[in-house]
Motif scaffolding. Structure first.
Motif, short mmCIF file in Angstrom:
data_model
loop_
_atom_site.label_atom_id
_atom_site.label_comp_id
_atom_site.label_asym_id
_atom_site.label_seq_id
_atom_site.Cartn_x
_atom_site.Cartn_y
_atom_site.Cartn_z
N LEU A 1 1.60 -0.79 -0.05
CA LEU A 1 -0.19 0.13 -0.46
C LEU A 1 0.91 1.24 -0.12
N LEU A 2 2.05 1.37 0.65
CA LEU A 2 2.56 3.03 0.78
C LEU A 2 3.10 3.35 -0.45
N PRO A 3 3.79 2.61 -1.47
CA PRO A 3 3.80 3.39 -2.79
C PRO A 3 2.76 4.34 -3.15
N ALA A 4 1.36 3.55 -2.84
CA ALA A 4 0.56 4.65 -3.76
C ALA A 4 -0.52 5.65 -2.38
N LEU A 5 0.45 4.90 -0.95
CA LEU A 5 0.11 5.88 -0.38
C LEU A 5 1.23 7.94 -0.63
N THR A 6 1.87 7.56 -0.62
CA THR A 6 2.82 8.23 -1.15
C THR A 6 2.73 8.82 -2.36
N ALA A 7 2.06 8.49 -3.76
CA ALA A 7 1.98 9.08 -4.65
C ALA A 7 0.72 9.81 -4.41
N ASN A 8 -0.52 9.41 -3.39
CA ASN A 8 -2.04 10.26 -3.37
C ASN A 8 -1.23 11.27 -2.39
N GLY A 9 -0.11 11.16 -1.21
CA GLY A 9 -0.12 12.18 -0.97
C GLY A 9 0.27 11.78 0.45
N PHE A 10 0.14 10.96 1.34
CA PHE A 10 -0.27 10.15 2.68
C PHE A 10 1.05 10.16 3.02
N THR A 11 2.41 10.77 4.01
CA THR A 11 3.31 10.66 3.91
C THR A 11 3.99 10.99 5.43
#
Length: 270
Positions: A135-145
């Motif tokens: 899930l993490l790559p999509a989280l980062t791409a969508n702006g939640f870091t």
């Protein structure tokens, strides 16, 4: 002066995956593929927030599910059965979790506002690490870091409703006072995690598991429908006694402002 230093977010139903559909739909599929056994989406939602192996076990212990299992297999569900369903669940969830990574509306604005107040952003989840890593790559791409993020199997002590993931966030974020931390979650085990850690707790009524609505359903719902769903979710959270109950993450900034005022008065989480 003591002010909020950190907010610890849940993931599905809190910052991503409006309605918390990624885990629930996969549970239904895993039971079906593992044993040709049907559970409903509502049954899959009941123990939401637990680690996924514990979640499967808890679903199997629901009286109506246990009765159907006994009828179909002439025996109770065993640990081996739970292991089989979990092994079926994991690759399905890893393959599908990134499809449910769209941020819940206003998440980026809220996180940006918190950061402007020098509030640190933590996160934890009922997902195991293998699913979280997918899930993490999509989280980062969508702006939640977030500054720290933990999976339910990262710690030997275990997951929710224990306080361990929340407290590990406190350590990793270098927070010096747990009562300046806020845990926000859409599930009862997630609220209990925060309470057991000594944090302020904020329950989400309409964006997560208890409401079980898609974003489209939420946006189209009239006031009467939202009132009924909100009341049902409030009743589900009642026993866990969260400090606050709000509709979605969009309402969090006003809660942080109120908690800051209460901290100034020397108050502590309930």
């Amino acid at each position: 002066m003591k002010q909020v230093q950190a907010v610890i977010f849940d993931l599905a139903g809190t910052v991503v995956d409006f309605g918390s559909f990624a885990p629930t739909t996969i549970f239904v599929e895993a039971f079906r593929r593992g044993f040709d056994f049907d559970i409903t989406l509502a049954e899959a939602r009941v123990p939401m927030g637990l680690g996924k192996w514990d979640h499967i076990k808890a679903v199997g212990e629901l009286p109506e599910v246990a009765a159907r299992w006994q009828s179909q297999f002439n025996r109770a569900m065993t640990i081996t059965d739970i292991d089989t369903i979990y092994r079926t669940f994991m690759p399905l969830q890893i393959a599908k979790v990134a499809d449910h990574a769209e941020l819940i509306p206003q998440t980026e604005r809220v996180v940006s506002e918190l950061r402007s107040q020098l509030i640190k952003i933590g996160a934890c989840t009922g997902y195991p690490r293998a699913v979280l890593d997918a899930l993490l790559p999509a989280l980062t791409a969508n702006g939640f870091t977030p500054d720290c993020i933990l999976a339910t199997d990262d710690l030997a002590a275990g997951g929710r409703p224990g306080p361990y993931m929340a407290l590990k966030n406190v350590i990793e974020l270098c927070i010096d006072d747990v009562k300046t931390c806020v845990k926000i979650d859409d599930s009862v085990p997630g609220i209990m995690e925060g309470k057991n850690a000594g944090m302020w707790t904020v329950a989400l009524l309409l964006s997560g598991n208890e409401a079980g609505m898609t974003l489209a359903q939420y946006e189209k719902a009239d006031l009467t429908t939202l009132k009924k769903v909100r009341q049902r979710a409030q009743e589900a959270f009642q026993a866990s006694k969260p400090d606050y109950m709000i509709d979605t993450i969009a309402d969090l900034p006003r809660v942080i402002h109120e908690i800051n005022g209460r901290l100034l008065q020397g108050e502590r989480p309930s």
